[in-house]
Structures are given as C-alpha cells and as structure tokens.
Design a protein around this motif. Structure first.
Motif: not given
Length: 423
Positions: A40-51
C-alpha cells in the motif's frame, strides 16, 4: 530418500501488503510459488522495488543454475497492495511457468470484461472526485474520510503495468513466455491442479462464478454512482445530466419545481464526504471479493491463501461441505486482508479450523488504521485456539526447524508433510 516433504512458507515484510513464497522440496524435486507482491502506498516497509530485489535475490541463490525461477505466480486480485511490485522491470530476469489470476481479468470472458471495466471506471471516477475535494481545501486540513476514500481509489485503480506483466501483454512479461490461468475455470476439473512430482494439489475454491454472487463484484447503479462514472471522463461530474434531454426543461422552472430541485441536493452528491467514503468502501469490497481463494494440499498438509476475500466470498466457500472439510485441517493460514475486521470469519476460527497451525499476518502500519488493523480480537482468538500468530511487522524469535527470521526482510515457517498417496 527422505520419507518426508519439506514445505517452507516465507512472508516478506513489504509493509501493508502481501508477498509470500511457498517452496516444496520432495527428494530431488523442488517447486516454488509466489503469492502476490505489492504494498500500500501509505504503508510500505521500504520501497517496493527493494522488496522485489530481495525476492529475486533469494530465488537466484536457491536456483541450482542461479537462474531465478518460479513454477507459479498467483496474483490474487488487482489491488495495488497485492500486485504493484510486478510493475518493476527486475521481473524480466525471472523465469515463470504459470500465472494464476482471478477470472475477472480474462479479456475473452464477457462477465469478466463487464466486472473489470466497471471496477476500473469506478476507481478512476472516485479518484477524480477525491482529487477534486483535496484541491478544494487549498492547504487546509483535509478530512480523514476524503483521504481514506482517495487511498481506496488509488489502491483499486487498475495497476496497468503490473497487470500487463502478469498477463504477458503490451510487450511486458517475465524472462520467457508463460501460461496464464484465469481462475476458477468454468470447467470444474481444472480447478484441481495437481503437481505429482512433489505430491501437491491446489484446490481453487473461489471467487464464485454464480450469477447472484457476481453482482457483489459490481459497483451499484443507483445513488451517486452515475456521478462517479462521469468523473472518470473529461466532463465535470457536477454538470453531467442525470436524465435524457427530453425530460430537461429549458428556462425557468414552473411552480414548486425549483424548490423540489433544491431538495434533491444533487451538488451534495459530489461534496458529501461521507458518501464519497462509502462509495470507495463499496468498491474496495467488490475488488476484494474477486480474490483467488485456494488451498494447497501437500501430502495432507494444507495451506490456505484467501487473498482479501470478505464475508460473502467466505459464505460461498462454506456453502460446499467438501470445502468445509478442507479448511478443518490446516497447517497454515495466510490471514485475509491484513487482519481487517471484514475478512476472517469468526466461525472459521472458532469452529471450522480444528487443528493447531500457523497464522501469518502480512501487515505494516498505516496511520489511519493503526488502531483497528490487525483486529485485536481476531489475533487473540487465533491464539486462544492454539494457532501461532506471526506478524510481518513484529518478527518473532527464530525457532530452529520451525521459524527462521532474516532481520526485518522476511519470516519463514517450516512444515513437514509425510510422503503418501495424494487423494
């Protein structure tokens, strides 16, 4: 040869979103699945690309030839917190044999085109209305309901790049062409997918294709929805006629008609923030109920992945006694909708799931929902019924042979299934 099959379920901490790998090892054979990849755009642990890079690095390390490979990718439904990661170009280096998506993504299915098109139009319209409302506050505090409605619309807007890759269209895809399954199939036999080499059977239980249930996936036609649809286009929703021109009176209205017109308060359909939020919540529920709902049965050890299916979708699954039997004996449950109040039914926890198992909650805090998600009573009920609850945002201590933890990147559960004939 070892008389058992090892199953590894890894939950990546993407934040408020889902990303799970399932690895099954039976003798020399290995099978891998990825279930969702989004945040979710408001609940990322880190940038999605890093995941995404972390997932692909793990796949590369595990592959004998260092070529990352997945037997199956499942995109349970098209919300951003489940698929936005597939828009990342890094997936072009990963070999994928099959992609499973809900039937509503099938461009050759008339029901699917209608449902998907209606949901996309509604998301675009709601986002347009939400942006318009935000702009009207011009630096002042925006009401929470407006911001939440806008988030719902963004989450459901379509995520075209990710969907294109999953479906292998518009020159996007993985390292090689892949098969796409639209599930559940109209051919019932195709909803039982066997992988004999590792003793696995996938049972696809939802979403329903029943006509009465399909209506729950449609944004409604009444109330303010004509304005929502109009807002998806170039015209001003407040000026779009609601009636055929033959019923529109030119010039001053006679008698009490001006008063009656004022009573309709059509302008408030656009500026009623509570109604905007209700409309966005309806859309959120409709998309959630398109989730691919499935059980993996590995030599009798069962794993449940319901996507974000909500009450109506669960009711459909429970309507079949064979499904109830499948869900009674689970070793693992991916907690639906991040532990929200509108997902996991109470009867499932208190009555249907009868064996101890692991319940993994893919969750990262979103400020507006931090007090309600995951639902405290749900977590407590799971624990009181002898299930081990594992939250992505609170990695547990490692337990050799059962739980592995890699910092705040992922947590993994290890299960063991005896090798025997698969029914």
């Amino acid at each position: 040869m070892d008389a058992s099959t090892k199953i590894f379920v890894r939950m990546y901490n993407v934040g408020f979103g889902d990303a799970f790998t399932v690895t099954v090892q039976r003798g020399p054979e290995t099978w891998r699945m990825l279930v969702d990849c989004g945040a979710h755009s408001q609940g990322r642990a880190r940038p999605i690309q890093e995941s995404v890079r972390a997932i692909i690095a793990d796949l590369t390390e595990a592959a004998p030839d260092h070529r990352p490979h997945l037997d199956v990718v499942v995109a349970t439904h098209h919300h951003a917190d489940h698929i936005t990661g597939f828009a990342c170009e890094e997936w072009e280096q990963v070999l994928v044999d099959e992609v499973w998506v809900p039937f509503v993504e099938d461009p050759n299915d008339a029901d699917a085109r209608r449902i998907r098109g209606g949901q996309t139009d509604a998301a675009n319209g709601l986002l347009a209305l939400g942006e318009r409302r935000v702009a009207e506050f011009a630096g002042r505090a925006v009401p929470t309901g407006v911001l939440q409605a806008r988030m719902f619309a963004l989450n459901a807007q379509g995520n075209a790049g990710a969907t294109d890759r999953l479906l292998g269209r518009n020159q996007l895809g993985f390292a090689a062409p892949h098969r796409v399954r639209f599930l559940p199939s109209k051919q019932e036999a195709e909803n039982r997918i066997a992988v004999d080499r590792v003793g696995l059977v996938a049972h696809v239980l939802g979403p329903s294709r029943d006509i009465s249930f399909l209506k729950r996936m449609d944004p409604p036609a009444q109330q303010s929805w004509p304005l929502v649809r109009a807002a998806a286009g170039d015209t001003d929703a407040t000026l779009t006629p609601l009636f055929h021109p033959r019923y529109i009176v030119a010039g001053p209205l006679p008698g009490r008609l001006p008063e009656a017109k004022a009573d309709l308060a059509l302008q408030k359909l656009v500026h009623d923030d509570d109604r905007l939020l209700r409309a966005a919540a309806i859309l959120e529920n409709a998309v959630n109920n398109t989730s691919v709902f499935f059980v993996l049965d590995i030599s009798g050890t069962r794993l449940l992945f319901p996507g974000d299916a909500q009450q109506g979708a669960w009711d459909y699954v429970f309507s079949d006694a064979r499904n109830v039997e499948l869900l009674a004996d689970l070793a693992f449950y991916k907690v639906g909708h991040h532990g929200s109040h509108n997902a996991t039914p109470r009867r499932f926890v208190e009555k249907d799931w009868q064996t101890p198992g692991y319940a993994m909650v893919p969750f990262g805090p979103v400020q507006r929902w931090v007090k309600t998600i995951p639902k405290k009573s749900l977590v407590e009920s799971l624990e009181s019924h002898h299930h081990t609850v594992v939250r992505a945002d609170q990695p547990p201590a490692a337990v050799p042979g059962r739980l592995a933890v890699h910092g705040d990147i992922w947590t993994e559960v290890t299960l063991t299934a005896p090798n025997h004939h698969q029914e």
